[in-house]
Write a protein that holds these residues in place. Structure first.
Motif, PDB file in Angstrom:
ATOM      1  N   ARG A   1      45.412  60.428  71.159  1.00  0.00           N
ATOM      2  CA  ARG A   1      45.923  59.345  72.200  1.00  0.00           C
ATOM      3  C   ARG A   1      45.824  57.884  71.338  1.00  0.00           C
ATOM      4  O   ARG A   1      46.799  57.109  71.447  1.00  0.00           O
ATOM      5  N   THR A   2      44.639  57.673  71.076  1.00  0.00           N
ATOM      6  CA  THR A   2      44.329  56.072  70.616  1.00  0.00           C
ATOM      7  C   THR A   2      45.120  56.086  69.175  1.00  0.00           C
ATOM      8  O   THR A   2      45.714  54.860  69.412  1.00  0.00           O
ATOM      9  N   PHE A   3      45.402  56.611  68.502  1.00  0.00           N
ATOM     10  CA  PHE A   3      46.209  56.241  67.087  1.00  0.00           C
ATOM     11  C   PHE A   3      47.528  56.237  67.590  1.00  0.00           C
ATOM     12  O   PHE A   3      48.295  55.328  67.333  1.00  0.00           O
ATOM     13  N   VAL A   4      48.096  57.301  68.098  1.00  0.00           N
ATOM     14  CA  VAL A   4      49.603  57.507  68.460  1.00  0.00           C
ATOM     15  C   VAL A   4      50.125  56.530  69.313  1.00  0.00           C
ATOM     16  O   VAL A   4      51.159  55.640  69.012  1.00  0.00           O
ATOM     17  N   SER A   5      49.260  56.194  70.317  1.00  0.00           N
ATOM     18  CA  SER A   5      49.905  55.106  71.267  1.00  0.00           C
ATOM     19  C   SER A   5      49.833  53.576  70.841  1.00  0.00           C
ATOM     20  O   SER A   5      50.587  52.931  71.057  1.00  0.00           O
ATOM     21  N   SER A   6      48.835  53.526  69.788  1.00  0.00           N
ATOM     22  CA  SER A   6      48.557  52.248  69.169  1.00  0.00           C
ATOM     23  C   SER A   6      49.823  52.146  68.000  1.00  0.00           C
ATOM     24  O   SER A   6      50.453  51.243  67.898  1.00  0.00           O
ATOM     25  N   MET A   7      49.886  53.202  67.266  1.00  0.00           N
ATOM     26  CA  MET A   7      50.779  53.200  66.095  1.00  0.00           C
ATOM     27  C   MET A   7      52.096  53.137  66.483  1.00  0.00           C
ATOM     28  O   MET A   7      53.162  52.561  65.570  1.00  0.00           O
TER      29      MET A   7
ATOM     30  N   VAL B   1      49.462  47.877  62.247  1.00  0.00           N
ATOM     31  CA  VAL B   1      48.910  49.111  61.669  1.00  0.00           C
ATOM     32  C   VAL B   1      47.486  49.037  61.692  1.00  0.00           C
ATOM     33  O   VAL B   1      46.665  49.947  62.056  1.00  0.00           O
ATOM     34  N   LEU B   2      47.117  47.876  61.279  1.00  0.00           N
ATOM     35  CA  LEU B   2      45.566  47.552  61.162  1.00  0.00           C
ATOM     36  C   LEU B   2      44.845  47.686  62.597  1.00  0.00           C
ATOM     37  O   LEU B   2      44.061  48.385  62.767  1.00  0.00           O
ATOM     38  N   PHE B   3      45.585  47.359  63.729  1.00  0.00           N
ATOM     39  CA  PHE B   3      44.810  47.594  65.187  1.00  0.00           C
ATOM     40  C   PHE B   3      45.331  48.538  65.600  1.00  0.00           C
ATOM     41  O   PHE B   3      45.016  49.090  66.767  1.00  0.00           O
TER      42      PHE B   3
ATOM     43  N   PRO C   1      40.680  50.861  66.269  1.00  0.00           N
ATOM     44  CA  PRO C   1      40.101  51.435  67.161  1.00  0.00           C
ATOM     45  C   PRO C   1      39.626  52.701  67.336  1.00  0.00           C
ATOM     46  O   PRO C   1      38.749  53.180  67.812  1.00  0.00           O
ATOM     47  N   LEU C   2      40.274  53.396  66.144  1.00  0.00           N
ATOM     48  CA  LEU C   2      39.366  54.912  65.744  1.00  0.00           C
ATOM     49  C   LEU C   2      38.192  54.835  65.282  1.00  0.00           C
ATOM     50  O   LEU C   2      37.315  55.832  65.522  1.00  0.00           O
TER      51      LEU C   2
ATOM     52  N   ALA D   1      37.864  46.141  69.038  1.00  0.00           N
ATOM     53  CA  ALA D   1      39.257  45.956  68.120  1.00  0.00           C
ATOM     54  C   ALA D   1      39.878  44.729  69.026  1.00  0.00           C
ATOM     55  O   ALA D   1      40.345  43.832  68.160  1.00  0.00           O
ATOM     56  N   ALA D   2      39.879  44.684  70.299  1.00  0.00           N
ATOM     57  CA  ALA D   2      40.368  43.731  70.745  1.00  0.00           C
ATOM     58  C   ALA D   2      39.564  42.160  70.691  1.00  0.00           C
ATOM     59  O   ALA D   2      40.341  41.317  70.710  1.00  0.00           O
ATOM     60  N   LEU D   3      38.517  42.381  70.769  1.00  0.00           N
ATOM     61  CA  LEU D   3      37.537  41.373  70.477  1.00  0.00           C
ATOM     62  C   LEU D   3      37.735  40.473  69.079  1.00  0.00           C
ATOM     63  O   LEU D   3      37.969  39.604  69.035  1.00  0.00           O
ATOM     64  N   VAL D   4      37.878  41.298  68.000  1.00  0.00           N
ATOM     65  CA  VAL D   4      38.302  41.058  66.686  1.00  0.00           C
ATOM     66  C   VAL D   4      39.604  40.255  66.543  1.00  0.00           C
ATOM     67  O   VAL D   4      39.720  39.140  66.053  1.00  0.00           O
ATOM     68  N   GLY D   5      40.617  40.871  67.179  1.00  0.00           N
ATOM     69  CA  GLY D   5      42.029  40.332  66.941  1.00  0.00           C
ATOM     70  C   GLY D   5      42.178  38.989  67.803  1.00  0.00           C
ATOM     71  O   GLY D   5      42.857  38.163  67.281  1.00  0.00           O
ATOM     72  N   THR D   6      41.477  38.972  68.995  1.00  0.00           N
ATOM     73  CA  THR D   6      41.392  37.549  69.692  1.00  0.00           C
ATOM     74  C   THR D   6      40.656  36.491  69.179  1.00  0.00           C
ATOM     75  O   THR D   6      41.122  35.387  69.032  1.00  0.00           O
TER      76      THR D   6
END
Length: 482
Positions: free
Chosen positions: A174-180, A334-336, A340-341, A348-353
């Motif tokens: 779920r984490t990878f597919v829903s993000s990717m 792709v990076l984000f 999260p994996l 990951a949200a903290l890094v991006g923001t």
């Protein structure tokens, strides 16, 4: 698990005490999770991959059409002699429509299902986009109304798209597919820039606007092929339908799948007010999505106009720069999707923001500078797209995963309503800072850049604080059904 009849499920005698009723309800939910876990052990099928592909295509077209308007307005504003205020209305009207569409779409997706909302919303927004190509010259009000329809339909569909992907994908993926799956969506922004750069001088703004009708095809194919969310059906107590859709998704005979034990049917459709009962999560969603979308759309929607006037170049020449920004956005998504994996959704949200805030502040300080003949403003917009746009691939499923399935679409609808507010604040902040009655001019645009980007940095910083304050991590954990 033994077969059970649907009529018998959830039946509790009125004489049973409240404690026993609650225990029976808890066991039903546990049985439903066990049944879902068993279904998830099966391999992914061609129907699953085709559904994901159609969702990616439709979202790509939604992004394409939304960002296309920035290039159209950069052409129409001088040709139609529009003021900042009129140009801003044309840009933000889809954002207003998105607010209405997100709340209505989220509510309907939780009531009538994910699938109907996806293909129905897709038809609405594509017809509205095509209509923009048919209006008379100077009809900026009619253009704005049609853009409202575009925003309403596209976001109504989006409110169901992300919950469907999260709910139909096995927890282990779920984490990878829903993000990717969000990563290719950024191709829409790249195609908008490429088509504007190459075709605006050839087929004109009407021909480019007419390309917004393309999602009609994907919407009809989705209606024919895609399954409904099994988890949503369980949350509505539609156990037999859940078994039928599970069989369809797995490509096996319905009789080979045991009828699940599940929570009792919801007698009354849920309302939007249910979200407000958990105020911590409610305001977490509102602050995060208002902040990050204001920063993102403020850059992307006004970017072509700012760059064309800052560098004294044409609109289609400015669009070439945003092709590179779109590529950076895809790389960021792709990076984000991968990050999260390893560190989880929240980190990951903290890094991006955090990096988005730094980029906005750098634009505020150095937008007038040049490095080796390249505009620092252009370079920072391109580099920053990997973070302020790329992090959406993590944030979109993050919101859905921290709510139960029965509230998933409304929660994401709330996020998209806040997203719509950001789509308004982004372009409006520049118009207000520059003066909404000023006719678009290089001087007015240049004077607005520094204060506007300081405002955008503050919005991203507010989102950063909200992410830091809420500590729930959904990565790798099964979703609650009811």
């Amino acid at each position: 698990m033994a077969d059970v009849s649907l009529d018998a499920q959830g039946a509790v005698q009125g004489s049973i005490s409240g404690g026993i009723r609650q225990a029976a309800h808890d066991r039903a939910k546990a049985d439903a999770q066990d049944w879902i876990s068993g279904i998830e052990q099966s391999n992914l099928t061609p129907r699953y991959y085709l559904t994901i592909a159609l969702l990616v295509l439709q979202e790509m077209f939604e992004f394409y059409d939304f960002f296309l308007v920035g290039y159209l307005v950069s052409v129409l504003a001088p040709g139609w002699h529009l003021t900042y205020g009129q140009s801003a209305v044309m840009l933000l009207s889809s954002g207003v429509g998105a607010i209405a569409g997100s709340l209505a779409g989220g509510l309907l997706a939780d009531r009538v299902g994910r699938k109907k909302m996806i293909w129905g919303g897709g038809l609405i927004f594509s017809l509205g986009a095509a209509g923009c190509a048919l209006i008379p010259d100077g009809a900026w009000i009619l253009f704005s109304i049609l853009r409202f329809v575009v925003g309403f339909g596209s976001i109504a569909a989006v409110t169901a798209q992300n919950p469907l992907v999260v709910e139909m994908t096995p927890t282990r993926y779920r984490t990878f597919v829903s993000s990717m799956m969000v990563a290719p969506v950024a191709l829409g922004t790249m195609f908008a820039a490429m088509i504007s750069a190459s075709l605006l001088p050839v087929i004109g703004w009407r021909g480019v606007a007419a390309t917004g009708a393309m999602p009609i095809v994907t919407s009809l194919l989705f209606a024919l092929i895609a399954p409904e969310s099994v988890r949503w059906l369980l949350s509505r107590g539609r156990n037999a339908d859940a078994r039928r859709e599970a069989a369809k998704l797995l490509g096996v005979a319905e009789a080979s799948i045991t009828l699940p034990n599940a929570v009792a049917p919801i007698r009354k459709p849920g309302s939007l007010s249910e979200l407000f009962q958990d105020q911590q999560r409610f305001w977490w969603v509102v602050v995060i999505w208002t902040g990050i979308s204001t920063g993102t759309y403020g850059v992307i929607l006004w970017g072509p106009t700012i760059l064309s006037q800052l560098l004294k170049i044409t609109a289609h020449e400015a669009a070439h720069y945003f092709v590179y920004a779109s590529v950076a956005s895809i790389i960021g998504r792709v990076l984000f999707s991968v990050l999260p994996l390893y560190i989880g959704r929240r980190r990951a949200a903290l890094v991006g923001t955090f990096l988005s805030v730094l980029v906005m502040l750098a634009i505020f300080a150095f937008y007038r500078e040049f490095i080796a003949g390249w505009s620092v403003f252009a370079l920072l917009v391109i580099f920053g797209a990997a973070f302020y746009s790329g992090s959406f691939s993590n944030m979109s499923p993050y919101v859905v995963e921290v709510f139960p399935v029965s509230l998933g679409a409304r929660a994401f609808g709330l996020a998209q309503a806040a997203n719509g507010v950001g789509k308004i604040l982004g372009p409006v902040c520049l118009a207000l800072i520059a003066g909404s009655n000023d006719v678009v001019s290089p001087k007015a645009t240049a004077d607005a850049i520094a204060p506007a980007f300081l405002f955008l940095a503050a919005c991203e910083f507010a989102a950063l604080i909200a992410i830091f304050a809420y500590r729930r991590e959904p990565h790798g954990k099964p979703m609650e059904i009811g």
